[in-house]
Design a protein around this motif. Structure first.
Motif, mmCIF file in Angstrom:
data_model
loop_
_atom_site.group_PDB
_atom_site.id
_atom_site.type_symbol
_atom_site.label_atom_id
_atom_site.label_comp_id
_atom_site.label_asym_id
_atom_site.label_seq_id
_atom_site.Cartn_x
_atom_site.Cartn_y
_atom_site.Cartn_z
ATOM 1 N N LYS A 1 0.867 -1.168 0.000
ATOM 2 C CA LYS A 1 0.000 0.000 0.000
ATOM 3 C C LYS A 1 0.910 1.226 0.000
ATOM 4 C CE LYS A 1 -3.782 2.124 2.475
ATOM 5 N NZ LYS A 1 -4.632 2.065 3.666
ATOM 6 N N LYS B 1 4.997 8.094 -9.014
ATOM 7 C CA LYS B 1 4.750 6.740 -9.522
ATOM 8 C C LYS B 1 5.921 6.279 -10.382
ATOM 9 C CE LYS B 1 1.786 4.223 -12.689
ATOM 10 N NZ LYS B 1 0.664 4.284 -13.610
ATOM 11 N N ALA C 1 3.323 -3.615 -11.088
ATOM 12 C CA ALA C 1 2.092 -2.947 -11.520
ATOM 13 C C ALA C 1 1.587 -2.063 -10.386
ATOM 14 C CB ALA C 1 1.028 -3.969 -11.884
ATOM 15 N N ILE C 2 1.124 -0.858 -10.750
ATOM 16 C CA ILE C 2 0.603 0.073 -9.757
ATOM 17 C C ILE C 2 -0.825 0.448 -10.140
ATOM 18 C CG2 ILE C 2 0.818 2.379 -8.769
ATOM 19 C CD1 ILE C 2 3.779 2.154 -8.945
ATOM 20 N N ASP C 3 -1.720 0.378 -9.162
ATOM 21 C CA ASP C 3 -3.091 0.824 -9.329
ATOM 22 C C ASP C 3 -3.224 2.145 -8.574
ATOM 23 O OD1 ASP C 3 -5.761 1.084 -9.821
ATOM 24 O OD2 ASP C 3 -6.388 -0.541 -8.465
ATOM 25 N N MET C 4 -3.324 3.256 -9.320
ATOM 26 C CA MET C 4 -3.344 4.582 -8.701
ATOM 27 C C MET C 4 -4.661 4.850 -7.961
ATOM 28 S SD MET C 4 -0.506 6.191 -9.032
ATOM 29 C CE MET C 4 -0.815 7.942 -8.933
ATOM 30 N N GLU C 5 -5.753 4.240 -8.389
ATOM 31 C CA GLU C 5 -7.030 4.463 -7.714
ATOM 32 C C GLU C 5 -7.038 3.848 -6.318
ATOM 33 O OE1 GLU C 5 -10.048 2.970 -10.266
ATOM 34 O OE2 GLU C 5 -9.652 4.471 -11.827
ATOM 35 N N LYS C 6 -6.549 2.622 -6.217
ATOM 36 C CA LYS C 6 -6.501 1.936 -4.926
ATOM 37 C C LYS C 6 -5.209 2.227 -4.174
ATOM 38 C CE LYS C 6 -9.293 -1.922 -6.540
ATOM 39 N NZ LYS C 6 -9.317 -3.371 -6.790
ATOM 40 N N LYS C 7 -4.246 2.839 -4.867
ATOM 41 C CA LYS C 7 -2.927 3.162 -4.313
ATOM 42 C C LYS C 7 -2.231 1.904 -3.796
ATOM 43 C CE LYS C 7 -3.762 7.943 -3.410
ATOM 44 N NZ LYS C 7 -3.483 9.067 -2.574
ATOM 45 N N LYS C 8 -2.204 0.886 -4.669
ATOM 46 C CA LYS C 8 -1.550 -0.378 -4.345
ATOM 47 C C LYS C 8 -0.577 -0.742 -5.451
ATOM 48 C CE LYS C 8 -5.254 -2.246 -1.573
ATOM 49 N NZ LYS C 8 -6.154 -3.375 -1.312
ATOM 50 N N MET C 9 0.516 -1.367 -5.064
ATOM 51 C CA MET C 9 1.521 -1.817 -6.009
ATOM 52 C C MET C 9 1.688 -3.322 -5.857
ATOM 53 S SD MET C 9 5.440 -0.605 -6.577
ATOM 54 C CE MET C 9 6.214 -1.398 -5.208
ATOM 55 N N THR C 10 1.737 -4.027 -6.992
ATOM 56 C CA THR C 10 1.925 -5.472 -6.999
ATOM 57 C C THR C 10 3.272 -5.779 -7.624
ATOM 58 O OG1 THR C 10 -0.450 -5.747 -7.292
ATOM 59 C CG2 THR C 10 0.936 -7.660 -7.723
#
Length: 117
Positions: free
Chosen positions: A7, A16, A33-42
């Motif tokens: 997170k 980013k 991979a980064i999801d900017m909406e959820k602010k999570k990085m995988t």
């Protein structure tokens, strides 16, 4: 292969890009991979979660959310593997000889004449 979900507290695209550059340069990382909406990085690969989080904490707030094994089927991965020799036989134009510098042709007989004479 491990799957690590972090997170992050990212404010803009510039942060980013810095985070992606920092993590993708680490040893063992296969994909990021980064999801900017959820602010999570995988992060996928053989990485140490603590090292990844400590590197990211220098740039922004980072918290380890989950860490576990990737649940992909091995059968799907077998279908995607391709033999390179077989691929080159099918598509010979994929392989081309790379010349880093073009050949140099001089118009004069002696391209480096003596300046003193």
């Amino acid at each position: 292969m491990k799957k690590l979900v972090l997170k992050l507290d990212l404010a803009n695209v510039k942060e980013k890009q810095k985070v992606m550059t920092k993590v993708s340069g680490m040893d063992g990382v296969i994909s990021v991979a980064i999801d900017m909406e959820k602010k999570k990085m995988t992060v996928m690969g053989d990485v140490d979660a603590v090292k990844v989080a400590s590197k990211l904490r220098k740039l922004c707030y980072a918290e380890i959310e989950t860490l576990g094994e990737d649940k992909k089927d091995d059968k799907k991965d077998d279908k995607k593997t391709v033999d390179v020799a077989e691929l080159l036989k099918t598509y010979p134009w994929l392989y081309h000889h790379y010349q880093p510098y073009p050949p140099v042709v001089y118009a004069e007989e002696n391209p480096y004449p003596c300046v003193i004479c």
